[in-house]
Write an enzyme that holds these catalytic residues in place. Structure first.
Site, PDB file in Angstrom:
ATOM      1  N   CYS A 133       0.774  -1.186   0.051  1.00  0.00           N
ATOM      2  CA  CYS A 133      -0.165   0.127   0.024  1.00  0.00           C
ATOM      3  C   CYS A 133       0.936   1.189   0.184  1.00  0.00           C
ATOM      4  O   CYS A 133       0.331   2.368   0.008  1.00  0.00           O
ATOM      5  CB  CYS A 133      -0.921  -0.136   1.360  1.00  0.00           C
ATOM      6  N   CYS A 172      23.289  42.834  39.369  1.00  0.00           N
ATOM      7  CA  CYS A 172      22.365  42.899  40.434  1.00  0.00           C
ATOM      8  C   CYS A 172      21.010  42.526  40.351  1.00  0.00           C
ATOM      9  O   CYS A 172      20.495  42.003  39.230  1.00  0.00           O
ATOM     10  CB  CYS A 172      22.596  44.317  41.075  1.00  0.00           C
ATOM     11  N   CYS A 216      13.171  44.789  32.257  1.00  0.00           N
ATOM     12  CA  CYS A 216      12.701  43.917  31.018  1.00  0.00           C
ATOM     13  C   CYS A 216      13.120  44.621  29.782  1.00  0.00           C
ATOM     14  O   CYS A 216      12.675  45.795  29.365  1.00  0.00           O
ATOM     15  CB  CYS A 216      11.242  43.678  31.424  1.00  0.00           C
ATOM     16  N   CYS A 231      12.270  39.115  44.888  1.00  0.00           N
ATOM     17  CA  CYS A 231      10.893  39.153  45.217  1.00  0.00           C
ATOM     18  C   CYS A 231      10.036  39.357  44.415  1.00  0.00           C
ATOM     19  O   CYS A 231       8.641  39.265  44.587  1.00  0.00           O
ATOM     20  CB  CYS A 231      10.781  40.031  46.529  1.00  0.00           C
TER      21      CYS A 231
END
Lengths: 507, 195
Positions: free
Chosen positions: A240, A298, A303, A316
């Site tokens: 096949c 640091c 961003c 944090c």
């Protein structure tokens, strides 16, 4: 069953019925198995061929042992359809073989819908009856109950119906197809035939169904001349068009092994290394959720993602504004210790390694996904060439080149699986050189045939195609040579201490 | 479609030898032949001696071609029976079932299982390991469970239920005795006594 056993006495005493299962082969097993692995011969069987093959085995056993074909079928099933082993085991230990397979000797024939001289209590409906059916074991049940029992097995237990037993408590005699066919309804009979066929292929160690959806063919591996057991991957092609590995029924994955492919697919699926590394090393920017890796410095993060620019504290995750001036008072601050740094380096290195192989694997893999499109594109090009004046036959080289390209890409994707699991040694160096060469010519070939029609140079295409094919062969040869060398080494390691204790039985 | 005729027949057969077999069966709902309750006497010479164990039996719709579903309702400390759920690990209730077996023979097999546990095929791993490592401790636990959960048939159960409703033990016992163990009538009388 056999009328004259003395004629058929065998002088080898290799296995009795109880350990026949483990002892799969004759003594040739103890010889050095041939290691060179030419592509193993196979045949594609249609449903008719399967029936024929099954019938031939049944006939062989039934004639040799002088038994009913339906008993021969049961015997063959318990010996994985190895007719010769049924016969030799039977002549060594007739009772043992019959009992193990759940067959009654020819002196005890099955009875279908007869009348008993005395009324008896049917064990199923608990009525006093005279009509009964029974297998060779002689356990009677009234015919309607027997039919209901057989029907229940077929309707509700699927393929397991093939191994159904006498309905009496703890009787191990197997239902024969003759009895089933006599008692079942037409629909059940048809289902049962399908189950028998399925069980035949499933039980037979050298048969496998083609995994393509709705394909009814099976592949038969031709028995190696030395009788060696079938192990490892083998590329087979069904009529096949489906090409697959006989051992694991997945896509043909040479040069990688079945086990390597299995591990690799699991790895790709859960993508665990990416996850581990992201977990260990990055944090999402609290504002835009981009993953951020801290590369040093640091804890004052800014961003860099497009328009974000959010300033936050690595420790944090709070906004940096609140920290300004009193950074060291961030109460969750903790110096990363050496251990953690090491762990991060390790997981990063592992990820990078994985991604290296994965990206290349997936690259070839996705090129292959476009296979049909590529083929179509070539058809179009050939048509275009015809329009430009060349004849159809002239264009066919493009088709061949496309098939070569696809074959190379197919192999290339799995070379990365293979390489991923190779230890860093000489063989890996060599392998990667062969891989690089193959990849280069494959890309050249790909680039050449993708050019506009008027720029394609036939000689260049042929050159790249031949180079690719040769390099593909080289790569497979290197893998095979290495496999042989390793197997040889393993064999020597295993055989040297055991050589004395092994029976040297070349009778 | 289950064979109701056979089921009725089995039921009468079971009722025949109550004395000798130590088995009893009942149908809590007469209209539902597929739900049985049974009791087994703990075999003599085992930690279960003196106990009466209640078994819940559900007959599947294709009985007798499919095994009945049985489980202990009385809690029992036995390697092949779950101490939590009462689920039973016994081959004839699974793959070794044969339509030639009956509820009665299955219950007799359960009784035999209580005499001879098979710790190598355990249902309750905790009990099984205790049975293998510390037989004395196993026996005393099984005995304690028998006394706590399986002694005195339904009467204790009824007393416990009534006591849980806040009646004195002695009062309950008297009421039950008065109405021949009929829990509902006893309760009615107790409630009437209150009013």
């Amino acid at each position: 069953m056999a009328d004259d056993e003395s004629e058929m006495l065998f002088d080898n005493s290799c296995d009795d019925a109880s350990d026949a299962e483990e002892d799969d082969d004759d003594y040739s097993e103890f010889e050095q198995p041939s290691l060179a692995q030419a592509p193993r011969p196979f045949r594609c069987l249609r449903p008719d061929d399967l029936r024929e093959m099954q019938a031939a085995a049944v006939k062989r056993v039934a004639e040799t042992l002088c038994c009913e074909p339906s008993d021969a079928t049961v015997l063959l099933r318990s010996f994985k359809w190895d007719a010769e082993r049924v016969i030799s085991s039977y002549f060594e230990n007739p009772e043992g073989v019959l009992e193990k397979a759940g067959v009654c000797g020819s002196s005890n024939r099955a009875v279908i819908d007869a009348a008993a001289a005395q009324p008896y209590q049917c064990p199923i409906c608990l009525e006093m009856v005279t009509a009964f059916s029974a297998l060779g074991c002689g356990h009677r049940a009234c015919t309607p109950c027997y039919s209901a029992y057989v029907g229940h097995k077929i309707d509700d237990e699927g393929t397991a119906a093939v191994r159904a037993r006498c309905p009496l408590v703890k009787c191990r005699v197997q239902l024969t197809d003759a009895l089933v066919n006599a008692l079942a309804t037409d629909a059940q009979r048809a289902r049962y035939a399908v189950y028998l066929e399925r069980a035949f292929v499933d039980d037979h160690p050298r048969l496998a169904w083609c995994p393509a959806p709705s394909c009814t063919h099976a592949i038969l591996m031709v028995q190696p001349a030395d009788g060696a057991p079938l192990t490892g991957a083998a590329r087979v092609a069904c009529a096949c068009g489906e090409v697959f590995c006989f051992a694991c029924l997945r896509d043909d994955h040479s040069p990688a092994t079945c086990e390597q492919l299995r591990l690799w697919l699991i790895k790709c699926k859960d993508d665990s290394e990416t996850y581990n590394w992201l977990q260990a090393n990055t944090r999402a920017c609290p504002a835009c959720k981009t993953s951020v890796e801290k590369s040093g410095g640091c804890n004052h993060m800014t961003c860099r993602h497009a328009s974000c620019g959010h300033e936050w504290c690595w420790v944090c995750a709070g906004p940096w504004k609140e920290h300004s001036g009193n950074f060291y008072t961030c109460n969750r601050f903790k110096e990363t210790d050496d251990e953690e740094v090491k762990r991060k380096d390790l997981s990063k290195a592992a990820l990078e390694r994985y991604l290296h192989y994965y990206s290349r694997y997936i690259n070839h893999h996705s090129s292959l996904m476009l296979e049909e499109k590529t083929r179509q594109a070539m058809e179009d090009k050939i048509a275009e060439m015809q329009a430009l004046g060349s004849n159809w036959l002239d264009g066919q080289y493009l088709k061949e080149a496309t098939e070569s390209l696809i074959a190379c890409r197919h192999a290339l994707q799995y070379t990365y699986v293979y390489a991923f699991y190779l230890p860093a040694d000489n063989h890996k160096e060599l392998f990667q050189m062969a891989q690089r060469d193959l990849e280069m010519t494959t890309e050249d070939l790909s680039a050449e045939i993708e050019k506009p029609v008027e720029q394609i140079v036939r000689l260049t295409v042929l050159h790249h195609q031949q180079m690719s094919e040769r390099r593909l062969a080289n790569l497979f040869n290197a893998v095979e040579a290495h496999r042989v060398a390793e197997a040889q080494a393993a064999l020597e390691a295993a055989h040297v201490p055991g050589a004395l204790s092994r029976p040297q039985s070349q009778a | 479609m289950s064979d109701l005729k056979r089921i009725r027949k089995e039921f009468t057969e079971c009722k025949k030898d109550l004395e000798t077999s130590g088995l009893d069966v009942s149908m809590p709902d007469e209209s539902n032949l597929l739900h049985w309750k049974a009791t087994i006497k703990g075999p003599v010479g085992t930690p279960y001696e003196g106990g009466i164990f209640r078994i819940d039996i559900q007959l599947p719709s294709d009985y007798p071609f499919v095994p009945p579903k049985m489980k202990y309702e009385t809690r029992i400390w036995h390697p092949n029976i779950s101490s939590e759920s009462g689920a039973i690990c016994l081959d004839i209730l699974k793959n070794e079932w044969s339509p030639a077996l009956t509820i009665r023979t299955a219950l007799l097999s359960l009784q035999a299982l209580m005499s001879a546990p098979e710790p190598d095929d355990p249902q309750d791993a905790v009990v099984a390991s205790q049975y293998k490592k510390n037989t004395a401790e196993f026996s005393s636990t099984a005995k304690y469970w028998t006394e706590t959960y399986a002694s005195g048939s339904n009467e204790d159960d009824a007393i416990r239920k009534l006591v849980e409703m806040g009646f004195e033990v002695d009062v309950c016992k008297r009421a039950l005795k008065q109405f021949g163990g009929d829990e509902n009538k006893a309760l009615d009388s107790l409630l009437a006594g209150l009013a």
